[in-house]
Design an enzyme around this catalytic site. Structure first.
Site, mmCIF file in Angstrom:
data_model
loop_
_atom_site.group_PDB
_atom_site.id
_atom_site.type_symbol
_atom_site.label_atom_id
_atom_site.label_comp_id
_atom_site.label_asym_id
_atom_site.label_seq_id
_atom_site.Cartn_x
_atom_site.Cartn_y
_atom_site.Cartn_z
ATOM 1 N N THR A 21 0.897 -1.075 0.005
ATOM 2 C CA THR A 21 -0.108 0.083 0.168
ATOM 3 C C THR A 21 0.810 1.310 -0.028
ATOM 4 O OG1 THR A 21 -2.053 1.032 1.010
ATOM 5 C CG2 THR A 21 -0.392 0.078 2.466
ATOM 6 N N ASN A 22 0.202 2.510 0.322
ATOM 7 C CA ASN A 22 1.245 3.569 0.413
ATOM 8 C C ASN A 22 0.565 4.376 1.538
ATOM 9 O OD1 ASN A 22 -1.092 5.509 -0.562
ATOM 10 N ND2 ASN A 22 -0.768 4.106 -2.519
ATOM 11 N N ARG A 23 1.000 5.698 1.745
ATOM 12 C CA ARG A 23 0.902 6.507 2.781
ATOM 13 C C ARG A 23 -0.326 7.394 2.564
ATOM 14 N NH1 ARG A 23 6.346 9.226 3.973
ATOM 15 N NH2 ARG A 23 5.252 10.435 5.456
ATOM 16 N N SER A 24 -1.107 7.328 1.811
ATOM 17 C CA SER A 24 -2.341 8.367 1.794
ATOM 18 C C SER A 24 -3.079 7.934 2.947
ATOM 19 C CB SER A 24 -2.783 7.880 0.439
ATOM 20 O OG SER A 24 -4.288 8.405 0.394
ATOM 21 N N ALA A 88 -4.665 7.907 -4.072
ATOM 22 C CA ALA A 88 -3.365 7.324 -4.375
ATOM 23 C C ALA A 88 -3.171 5.980 -4.805
ATOM 24 C CB ALA A 88 -2.462 7.468 -3.114
#
Ligand code: C5P
Length: 212
Positions: A21-24, A88
């Site tokens: 995943t990512n930091r959004s 994101a």
């Protein structure tokens, strides 16, 4: 008007218990959904996994992966006047997610990634969307060049750019500072402030553009 807003990260399965995943945080997209409703619009919010309460009064569709988000957008975009893509979305997913938990049997593990569909990039061509299209560009360098490139490439009317190399704004924070680039070459800066204020200004900007 009817708004469709994508928000948050996507989650790409590695095996039944792990994911990429990512930091959004989804805060910008949720703030936009609230601001659009306050301005009197109908909102469908298509959201990846976030730790935020669902905005009251809008239709929230919760999704996990980029492909889930693609399918949800494809289903809803025909009924939409304004589409804002603030999610994101993971650019890649695991090519072959494991059916069972991967064991730590070896010292190295390679994961093969494959490209996800570009949801915003599909709006015009694949989904035939002819309404007002808004993209986001989170950049660490060459902000204007990259944002304007995406604006043209993805057929947007407007793109909202922010500098994610800064630690005081953007991903997972309550504040932001953005520059809006319009089709036709103009741009406008929205100064540092809470995401809720930035969202109100962006919705006002979109409403203004449409009523011209
Ligand atoms: O990842 P990129 O910088 O190209 O993202 C720009 C815009 O495209 C954002 O509005 C994002 O929500 C959207 N996007 C998307 N689907 C992807 C990648 C990005 O809708 N697979």
């Amino acid at each position: 008007m009817r708004f469709l807003i994508t928000a948050g990260p996507t989650r790409e399965a590695i095996d039944p218990v792990r994911y990429l995943t990512n930091r959004s945080s989804g805060k910008m997209g949720y703030a936009l959904a609230n601001a659009a409703m306050k301005a009197g619009h109908e909102v469908v919010l298509i959201s990846g996994p976030v730790n935020l309460p669902s905005p009251k009064g809008c239709n929230v569709l919760l999704v996990e992966s980029a492909r889930d988000m693609y399918t949800a957008v494809e289903k809803c975009i025909r009924e939409t006047d304004v589409a804002i893509f603030s999610a994101a979305v993971a650019d890649y997913r695991i090519a072959h997610p494991a059916d069972t938990k991967i064991k730590k049997n070896s010292d190295e593990l390679s994961l093969k990634l494959t490209k996800n569909p570009d949801i915003l990039g599909s709006a015009r061509q694949e989904f035939g969307f002819s309404g007002f299209l808004v993209g986001f560009a989170a950049e660490t360098n060459n902000l204007e060049e990259n944002a304007v490139g995406k604006l043209t490439e993805k057929g947007c009317d407007l793109i909202v750019a922010n500098d994610v190399s800064r630690t005081d704004i953007g991903f997972d924070l309550d504040e932001n500072e953005v520059t809006v680039f319009y089709k036709g070459g103009k741009s406008a800066a929205i100064p540092f402030g809470p995401k809720s204020d930035i969202a109100i200004k962006l919705i006002r900007e979109i409403d203004g553009q449409i009523s011209r």
